[in-house]
Design an enzyme around this catalytic site. Structure first.
Site, PDB file in Angstrom:
ATOM      1  N   ASP A  49      15.341 -37.176 -15.046  1.00 36.44           N
ATOM      2  CA  ASP A  49      14.747 -36.331 -15.864  1.00 36.44           C
ATOM      3  C   ASP A  49      15.736 -35.058 -16.055  1.00 36.44           C
ATOM      4  O   ASP A  49      15.967 -34.329 -15.131  1.00 36.44           O
ATOM      5  CB  ASP A  49      13.446 -35.637 -15.596  1.00 36.44           C
ATOM      6  N   HIS A  51      15.341 -32.981 -19.281  1.00 31.56           N
ATOM      7  CA  HIS A  51      14.360 -32.360 -19.990  1.00 31.56           C
ATOM      8  C   HIS A  51      14.992 -30.654 -20.612  1.00 31.56           C
ATOM      9  O   HIS A  51      14.761 -29.636 -20.318  1.00 31.56           O
ATOM     10  CB  HIS A  51      12.906 -31.832 -19.059  1.00 31.56           C
ATOM     11  N   ASP A  77      13.748 -39.051 -20.420  1.00 32.21           N
ATOM     12  CA  ASP A  77      13.406 -37.657 -20.610  1.00 32.21           C
ATOM     13  C   ASP A  77      14.729 -36.812 -20.697  1.00 32.21           C
ATOM     14  O   ASP A  77      14.717 -36.118 -19.734  1.00 32.21           O
ATOM     15  CB  ASP A  77      12.464 -37.445 -19.489  1.00 32.21           C
ATOM     16  N   ASN A 109       9.339 -41.845 -21.146  1.00 32.38           N
ATOM     17  CA  ASN A 109       8.013 -41.387 -21.600  1.00 32.38           C
ATOM     18  C   ASN A 109       8.074 -40.605 -22.758  1.00 32.38           C
ATOM     19  O   ASN A 109       7.229 -40.654 -23.626  1.00 32.38           O
ATOM     20  CB  ASN A 109       6.688 -41.353 -20.702  1.00 32.38           C
ATOM     21  N   HIS A 110       9.103 -39.595 -22.486  1.00 33.91           N
ATOM     22  CA  HIS A 110       9.106 -38.623 -23.566  1.00 33.91           C
ATOM     23  C   HIS A 110      10.091 -38.927 -24.744  1.00 33.91           C
ATOM     24  O   HIS A 110      10.068 -38.406 -25.837  1.00 33.91           O
ATOM     25  CB  HIS A 110       9.728 -37.276 -23.068  1.00 33.91           C
ATOM     26  N   HIS A 158      12.040 -45.669 -15.862  1.00 39.01           N
ATOM     27  CA  HIS A 158      11.810 -44.255 -15.888  1.00 39.01           C
ATOM     28  C   HIS A 158      10.808 -43.981 -15.179  1.00 39.01           C
ATOM     29  O   HIS A 158      10.406 -43.156 -14.160  1.00 39.01           O
ATOM     30  CB  HIS A 158      11.679 -43.605 -17.118  1.00 39.01           C
ATOM     31  N   HIS A 234      10.882 -39.457 -13.597  1.00 43.73           N
ATOM     32  CA  HIS A 234       9.669 -39.157 -13.952  1.00 43.73           C
ATOM     33  C   HIS A 234       8.459 -38.103 -13.214  1.00 43.73           C
ATOM     34  O   HIS A 234       7.746 -37.666 -14.027  1.00 43.73           O
ATOM     35  CB  HIS A 234       8.673 -40.569 -13.823  1.00 43.73           C
TER      36      HIS A 234
HETATM   37 MN   LIG Z   1       8.671 -38.794 -17.551  1.00 44.28          MN
END
Ligand SMILES: [Mn+2]
Length: 279
Positions: A49, A51, A77, A109-110, A158, A234
């Site tokens: 990730d 982010h 992500d 998932n993002h 992920h 994740h």
């Molecule tokens: Mn995630």
């Protein structure tokens, strides 16, 4: 000069038209890829990730520059939550465009319209550009592959193992081309979490549709797919990495997350050996 190359050289202030061009190039390049893409057998960096932490994406870029025969799998992500979401996703997309044979960007998932609308990316894009530009990014989310698999049995995604999947075809047949991740197999690949317990699947606190996979599910999946190792992201772990199932599953997180994590990138070397790289 090619736009992706300009981003790799430090250009961060893209216009709406340039974002449309960048994401359009990625779409053209990725729309023909299978849901499970083939990944290299060795000398691969696995990035967890990000982010919105541009510093981590730049560290990944530097690893690619320093080792010209290395490859990289981004595990998803890219935006939401962090301080430089637009810049981070632009850099990841540019790496994917510029190094099509060395870099693959998987879907997290993002990378889904509903989640990115809730956790920060929509507001980040709207304040800098417009809702239309958010829609452009979502059109890029839907082409991202769901998983990677190498010929020496290394699986990556992920989140993790989806319940009820026993063959590769079951994943390859999923229609992933939707802005929102809805298909149950695609959803679980991007949402599920591992647990060391001796069970197959159990409910996940993350909510309906997402599952926790235990040792039995992992062992059965590993046997069906002839796996030696699996990489996923994740989940936040303070050391930026956590192994499960006798070292066969490696979870990696590559952003600092408000100083909660010592972010890592995992390097897969020859003979399935692993090095941890501190960002
Ligand atoms: Mn995630």
């Amino acid at each position: 000069m090619h736009l992706a190359k300009q981003v790799l050289q430090g250009k961060t202030d893209l216009t709406s038209e340039e974002i449309e061009q960048l994401v359009g190039t990625l779409r053209d390049q990725y729309k023909g890829l299978l849901n499970v893409v083939e990944t290299p057998r060795r000398n691969v960096y696995y990035v967890g990730d990000l982010h919105g932490e541009l510093h981590s994406a730049q560290a990944a870029h530097k690893l690619l520059q320093d080792s010209r025969d290395a490859s990289m799998v981004f595990l998803g992500d890219y935006a939401d939550r962090g301080p430089q979401q637009v810049e981070t996703i632009n850099l990841v997309f540019s790496l994917a465009i510029e190094y099509p044979k060395r870099v693959i960007a998987l879907r997290g998932n993002h990378e889904s319209d509903d989640i990115a609308r809730t956790y920060g990316f929509y507001n980040a894009v709207k304040s800098k550009y417009s809702p239309d530009v958010f829609d452009i990014y979502c059109s890029g989310f839907k082409v991202l592959p769901l998983a990677g698999l190498s010929s020496n049995g290394i699986f990556s995604c992920h989140g993790g193992i989806p319940e009820g999947v026993e063959t590769l075809d079951q994943i390859q047949e999923v229609d992933r081309f939707h802005e929102k991740i809805q298909n149950p197999i695609a959803f679980q690949l991007t949402w599920n979490d591992p647990s060391e317990g001796d069970f197959r699947f159990s409910p996940n606190w993350r909510g309906s549709g997402s599952r926790i996979y235990g040792r039995l599910a992992f062992n059965e999946f590993a046997e069906s797919f002839e796996l030696n190792l699996m990489f996923r992201a994740h989940q936040v772990f303070p050391e930026g990495v956590q192994t499960f199932f006798d070292g066969k599953l490696i979870s990696v997180f590559s952003s600092a997350y408000n100083n909660r994590v010592k972010p890592k990138i995992v390097h897969l070397r020859d003979g399935l050996k692993i090095d941890l790289i501190q960002i």
